[in-house]
Scaffold this motif. Structure first.
Motif, PDB file in Angstrom:
ATOM      1  N   PRO A  53      -2.793  29.701  13.597  1.00 47.35           N
ATOM      2  CA  PRO A  53      -3.551  30.838  14.131  1.00 47.35           C
ATOM      3  C   PRO A  53      -4.346  30.535  15.411  1.00 47.35           C
ATOM      4  N   VAL A  54      -3.643  30.508  16.547  1.00 44.52           N
ATOM      5  CA  VAL A  54      -4.322  30.278  17.823  1.00 44.52           C
ATOM      6  C   VAL A  54      -4.666  31.613  18.478  1.00 44.52           C
ATOM      7  N   ALA A  55      -5.551  31.566  19.462  1.00 45.63           N
ATOM      8  CA  ALA A  55      -5.902  32.772  20.215  1.00 45.63           C
ATOM      9  C   ALA A  55      -4.694  33.239  21.036  1.00 45.63           C
ATOM     10  N   ASP A  56      -4.709  34.499  21.394  1.00 48.00           N
ATOM     11  CA  ASP A  56      -3.591  35.078  22.136  1.00 48.00           C
ATOM     12  C   ASP A  56      -3.284  34.298  23.401  1.00 48.00           C
ATOM     13  N   ARG A  57      -4.306  33.790  24.056  1.00 45.85           N
ATOM     14  CA  ARG A  57      -4.088  33.081  25.311  1.00 45.85           C
ATOM     15  C   ARG A  57      -3.312  31.778  25.136  1.00 45.85           C
ATOM     16  N   CYS A  58      -3.234  31.287  23.876  1.00 46.78           N
ATOM     17  CA  CYS A  58      -2.558  30.014  23.603  1.00 46.78           C
ATOM     18  C   CYS A  58      -1.193  30.182  22.932  1.00 46.78           C
ATOM     19  N   LYS A  59      -0.840  31.407  22.557  1.00 48.79           N
ATOM     20  CA  LYS A  59       0.377  31.601  21.764  1.00 48.79           C
ATOM     21  C   LYS A  59       1.636  31.183  22.514  1.00 48.79           C
ATOM     22  N   GLY A  60       1.698  31.461  23.805  1.00 46.92           N
ATOM     23  CA  GLY A  60       2.857  31.040  24.580  1.00 46.92           C
ATOM     24  C   GLY A  60       2.981  29.538  24.654  1.00 46.92           C
ATOM     25  N   ARG A  61       1.856  28.858  24.837  1.00 50.65           N
ATOM     26  CA  ARG A  61       1.852  27.390  24.888  1.00 50.65           C
ATOM     27  C   ARG A  61       2.262  26.800  23.539  1.00 50.65           C
ATOM     28  N   LEU A  62       1.787  27.410  22.456  1.00 52.00           N
ATOM     29  CA  LEU A  62       2.140  26.926  21.125  1.00 52.00           C
ATOM     30  C   LEU A  62       3.637  27.092  20.872  1.00 52.00           C
ATOM     31  N   GLN A  63       4.178  28.217  21.232  1.00 49.46           N
ATOM     32  CA  GLN A  63       5.604  28.478  21.031  1.00 49.46           C
ATOM     33  C   GLN A  63       6.453  27.441  21.766  1.00 49.46           C
ATOM     34  N   GLY A  64       5.977  26.995  22.913  1.00 48.60           N
ATOM     35  CA  GLY A  64       6.714  26.005  23.682  1.00 48.60           C
ATOM     36  C   GLY A  64       6.720  24.619  23.056  1.00 48.60           C
ATOM     37  N   LEU A  65       5.893  24.404  22.039  1.00 49.26           N
ATOM     38  CA  LEU A  65       5.812  23.089  21.388  1.00 49.26           C
ATOM     39  C   LEU A  65       6.516  23.048  20.030  1.00 49.26           C
ATOM     40  N   VAL A  66       6.972  24.197  19.545  1.00 52.37           N
ATOM     41  CA  VAL A  66       7.539  24.276  18.195  1.00 52.37           C
ATOM     42  C   VAL A  66       8.709  23.315  18.002  1.00 52.37           C
ATOM     43  N   SER A  67       9.558  23.163  19.005  1.00 55.91           N
ATOM     44  CA  SER A  67      10.755  22.330  18.850  1.00 55.91           C
ATOM     45  C   SER A  67      10.506  20.851  19.111  1.00 55.91           C
ATOM     46  N   THR A  68       9.362  20.512  19.692  1.00 55.67           N
ATOM     47  CA  THR A  68       9.118  19.122  20.087  1.00 55.67           C
ATOM     48  C   THR A  68       7.951  18.460  19.366  1.00 55.67           C
ATOM     49  N   HIS A  69       7.082  19.258  18.746  1.00 55.64           N
ATOM     50  CA  HIS A  69       5.872  18.707  18.147  1.00 55.64           C
ATOM     51  C   HIS A  69       5.667  19.222  16.723  1.00 55.64           C
ATOM     52  N   ILE A  70       4.846  18.492  15.977  1.00 56.59           N
ATOM     53  CA  ILE A  70       4.387  18.964  14.679  1.00 56.59           C
ATOM     54  C   ILE A  70       2.883  19.189  14.774  1.00 56.59           C
ATOM     55  N   ILE A  71       2.379  20.060  13.939  1.00 53.90           N
ATOM     56  CA  ILE A  71       0.946  20.332  13.902  1.00 53.90           C
ATOM     57  C   ILE A  71       0.275  19.319  12.979  1.00 53.90           C
ATOM     58  N   CYS A  72      -0.919  18.914  13.313  1.00 55.96           N
ATOM     59  CA  CYS A  72      -1.683  17.973  12.492  1.00 55.96           C
ATOM     60  C   CYS A  72      -2.964  18.663  12.020  1.00 55.96           C
ATOM     61  N   PRO A  73      -2.935  19.316  10.871  1.00 54.67           N
ATOM     62  CA  PRO A  73      -4.130  20.011  10.379  1.00 54.67           C
ATOM     63  C   PRO A  73      -5.299  19.045  10.192  1.00 54.67           C
ATOM     64  N   LEU A  74      -6.487  19.576  10.264  1.00 60.85           N
ATOM     65  CA  LEU A  74      -7.659  18.750   9.987  1.00 60.85           C
ATOM     66  C   LEU A  74      -7.600  18.213   8.552  1.00 60.85           C
ATOM     67  N   PRO A  75      -7.815  16.919   8.341  1.00 67.31           N
ATOM     68  CA  PRO A  75      -7.922  16.388   6.977  1.00 67.31           C
ATOM     69  C   PRO A  75      -9.310  16.708   6.428  1.00 67.31           C
ATOM     70  N   ALA A  76      -9.556  18.010   6.286  1.00 71.85           N
ATOM     71  CA  ALA A  76     -10.883  18.498   5.906  1.00 71.85           C
ATOM     72  C   ALA A  76     -10.791  19.279   4.602  1.00 71.85           C
TER      73      ALA A  76
END
Length: 291
Positions: A193-216
């Motif tokens: 759940p990123v802000a709208d301004r970041c959604k395009g950047r996030l989509q560009g990372l889907v095939s190359t990166h994994i997300i690392c959630p906070l260990p919280a």
């Protein structure tokens, strides 16, 4: 029918938490006197010079420090997108973004040791930074910050990791690498759940990166949803386990020190914000001070 399990917050006390931090294996209490005697830097690792336990030989172990702190409401960037702004050239690349927050002395009277021991924590971190010889022309970026007379420790967490990252070095080079297998879809990069301004950047990372959630983790030791990071963590009293790292950026002539989150558990939820009798009143009812 078996009784409903009690919340983890009812099974522990401040005294038992302090005892665990001071005595259990797997790390050192951050206020322990002269921690510098137990550490050295593993130089030249893939993720910088990581602080390790002294005498580890060919199998160095990451040095973990732990304590109880309050997460400051100021400079809070433990949000799903770290408040990244693509239009700000100083924010760099979204793939390199780091979530961050500032740890301060706890103000909960039940955890008085958090406040009393905080100067000793700062003292140990200062000595860790002092282990790195620094050329006079280099700028030092410390983990210790001072704002309006209040000292804090900047804590960071890398949001992304490259897929199939090859780790050919020792375990201390593995960075924030950990398994996200079995997590529900709320923790998937495609639904992050990123802000709208970041959604395009996030989509560009889907095939190359994994997300690392906070260990919280929350009071019941359940992993906190990214959509709840701000509401549950901002201003909360937390138990933190962290590593310590140094980077020397020769091109910029900077020595950068970083406290890296390894695990965080909420001990007490955020306190209520200050209220005012002048809010939520009818202006046509006359001055409140006259009543």
């Amino acid at each position: 029918m078996p009784p409903k399990p009690k919340s983890s917050s009812t099974r522990t006390t401040p005294a038992s938490i302090l005892q665990k931090l001071q005595n259990s294996p797997g790390g050192f209490y951050a206020a322990t006197p002269k921690l510098i005697r137990h550490v050295e830097y593993f130089i030249g690792g893939q993720d910088g010079n990581i602080l390790v336990s002294k005498g580890g030989g060919l199998q160095p172990t990451e040095f973990i420090i732990r304590g109880v702190f309050e997460i400051s409401r100021n400079d809070f960037n433990f949000t799903p997108d770290a408040n990244f702004n693509p239009s700000n050239v100083f924010h760099g690349h979204f793939a390199d973004v780091k979530l961050s927050c500032h740890l301060t002395a706890g103000r909960d009277n039940a955890f008085q040791f958090s406040s009393e021991d905080f100067p000793d924590v700062i003292n140990n971190l200062t000595h860790f930074e002092g282990l790195i010889p620094r050329a006079t022309e280099y700028e030092k970026l410390s983990v210790i910050h001072n704002s309006l007379g209040q000292r804090s420790v900047k804590l960071t967490h890398s949001l992304f990791e490259v897929k199939d990252r090859q780790d050919t070095a020792s375990q201390v080079d593995s960075g924030d690498n950990y398994s996200t297998d079995g997590l529900n879809p709320d923790f998937d990069i495609s639904t992050w759940p990123v802000a709208d301004r970041c959604k395009g950047r996030l989509q560009g990372l889907v095939s190359t990166h994994i997300i690392c959630p906070l260990p919280a983790y929350d009071l019941d030791h359940k992993l906190i949803l990214p959509s709840e990071y701000e509401s549950k963590l901002k201003g909360a009293l937390v138990e933190v386990h962290m590593a310590f790292c140094h980077h020397r950026i020769k091109s910029a002539k900077r020595d950068i020190f970083t406290a890296i989150l390894r695990e965080l558990t909420i001990l007490s939820p955020p306190a209520a914000m200050p209220s005012s009798p002048f809010k939520c009143r009818r202006l046509d009812a006359g001055p409140l001070s006259a009543s």
